[in-house]
Design an enzyme around this catalytic site. Structure first.
Site, PDB file in Angstrom:
ATOM      1  N   ARG A 157      42.610  45.017  33.313  1.00 13.39           N
ATOM      2  CA  ARG A 157      43.566  45.034  34.625  1.00 13.39           C
ATOM      3  C   ARG A 157      43.423  43.550  35.241  1.00 13.39           C
ATOM      4  O   ARG A 157      44.486  43.097  35.974  1.00 13.39           O
ATOM      5  CB  ARG A 157      42.943  46.040  35.811  1.00 13.39           C
ATOM      6  N   LYS A 259      46.108  44.135  41.443  1.00 12.96           N
ATOM      7  CA  LYS A 259      45.365  44.272  42.449  1.00 12.96           C
ATOM      8  C   LYS A 259      44.996  42.726  43.157  1.00 12.96           C
ATOM      9  O   LYS A 259      43.837  42.223  43.317  1.00 12.96           O
ATOM     10  CB  LYS A 259      43.700  44.632  41.878  1.00 12.96           C
TER      11      LYS A 259
END
Length: 413
Positions: A157, A259
């Site tokens: 991620r 993120k």
């Protein structure tokens, strides 16, 4: 305490000697490895005395074995109130740091004592928000070993987010190894079984100086850790949410699906207002139609009706949570139907259960949701049946209490 380096070990006939330097290195090693254990201090005095009579290296080997045997679990843990952990920063021993230039590759990093870092006032992360972070946890098992939960997913991620934010990123192997090193260096801060977890915060930021709007010339990958308890003050008791229909967390084509640090600054205004009114957090809607659920400030949302769980689909404005992904897989393995789709806010009105998921919260039951002045309650006694089932399976897996048939955990001894 380091014992005097002038200690000289002699045999009874005063013929054989062990050098001062060796004695110093050994005593220093004992000090570091035992974290000033009381047992080891006594043992070291015994060594210094007994060595006059038994001048052999076997004595040192036996002594070291005794050190390990005498060192109890309690002496290896940090001296804090483990029963009163909240979700806040407790400074630990070490952090990990690794750097690279724009267009380059990260090389091997190193552990450093935890503390402040130095940044140029013109650093890309400070001026243009070029930064990402991750969050994962480590748990202590009953046998003392430590478990990481899906660290490779966090690595992947971060790499996806770095591509969106024009930053180089560590490889998956570099990321996972750095996490392992950092956790083991701070293992005395991993809470005892059932007392919490060690929260691991990897950061990737543009640390190089840049004045004009452009990618930074240098990047820093950093990991720090902190022991934590429950994220919400309610613990595992139901939380109360309010739906925000004016302010929005993310927009199509933006960075809501990665993120990046800016995503979280954007929720502070609505979150602060909600908490001032007594709510636990905010549930956001999509910014186009203003009627589809997206996510809570820092966690994903699930709606239960009958034997079907519905959750907003990943479409670029919602963070692909690793706990979210895990809960979906666990639910399907338990024979529960899961739908990833557009979920209208009106479906909250007749839902059987609602719960949130995230690294920090794990699984958190929702007791009520307020939307345009109307409050809908889902029970005040704790988890609903579905959320309880999923929470139990996931947390037992994370803590090593059941067999990991998913191959999600990484064990550190």
């Amino acid at each position: 305490m380091i014992f005097p380096s002038t200690t000289i070990v002699r045999s009874v006939n005063n013929q054989k000697r062990v050098s001062t330097q060796r004695t110093f290195l050994f005593t220093n090693f004992l000090e570091i490895s035992s974290a000033y254990s009381y047992h080891l201090m006594i043992l070291l005095n015994f060594i210094c005395y007994s060595a006059y009579i038994y001048p052999t290296w076997q004595l040192f080997v036996c002594a070291l074995t005794k050190c390990v045997e005498c060192s109890s679990e309690a002496s290896e843990l940090a001296d804090i109130e483990w029963d009163n952990l909240g979700f806040g920063l407790l400074p630990t021993d070490y952090m990990y740091m690794m750097k690279c230039s724009q267009g380059g590759n990260f090389s091997k990093g190193e552990l450093q004592r935890f503390g402040n870092i130095e940044l140029n006032p013109s650093a890309g992360v400070l001026n243009y928000g070029q930064g990402l972070f991750e969050g994962l946890k480590a748990y202590r098992k009953e046998d003392g070993n430590i478990l990481l939960f899906r660290p490779e997913e966090n690595a992947l991620r971060m790499r996806q987010g770095a591509e969106r934010m024009c930053m180089p990123a560590p490889t998956v192997d570099q990321f996972v190894e750095a996490v392992k090193e950092t956790v083991l260096a701070n293992k005395r801060w991993v809470p005892p079984p059932g007392k919490g977890s060690l929260y691991i915060r990897p950061l990737l930021m543009g640390s190089g100086a840049v004045l004009g709007l452009a990618p930074a010339p240098e990047y820093t990958f950093l990991i720090y850790v902190s022991p934590v308890g429950n994220y919400f003050k309610e613990g595992v008791a139901p939380i109360n949410l309010i739906v925000e229909h004016e302010l929005h967390r993310a927009t199509p084509g933006g960075t809501g699906g990665v993120k990046t640090i800016g995503n979280y600054a954007a929720v502070l205004k609505a979150q602060s207002a909600a908490k001032a009114k007594g709510y636990s957090d905010v549930l956001y809607l999509d910014c186009v139609h203003k009627k589809y659920l997206e996510e809570v400030s820092s966690c994903n949302i699930f709606v239960v009706k009958g034997n079907v769980i519905s959750t907003p689909a990943i479409k670029g404005t919602i963070l692909p949570g690793i706990t979210r992904k895990s809960i979906i897989d666990v639910a399907r393995s338990q024979g529960i139907q899961v739908e990833e789709r557009f979920v209208p806010v009106d479906e909250l009105l007749d839902a059987d259960e609602v719960f949130c998921t995230g690294t920090a919260v794990v699984v958190s039951p929702v007791g009520s949701i307020t939307y345009k002045g109307k409050r809908v309650s889902y029970g005040v006694d704790g988890f609903g049946a579905v959320a309880q089932q999923l929470y139990s399976v996931l947390t037992r897996l994370q803590m090593g209490l059941i067999d990991d048939k998913m191959n999600w955990t990484v064990e550190l001894s």
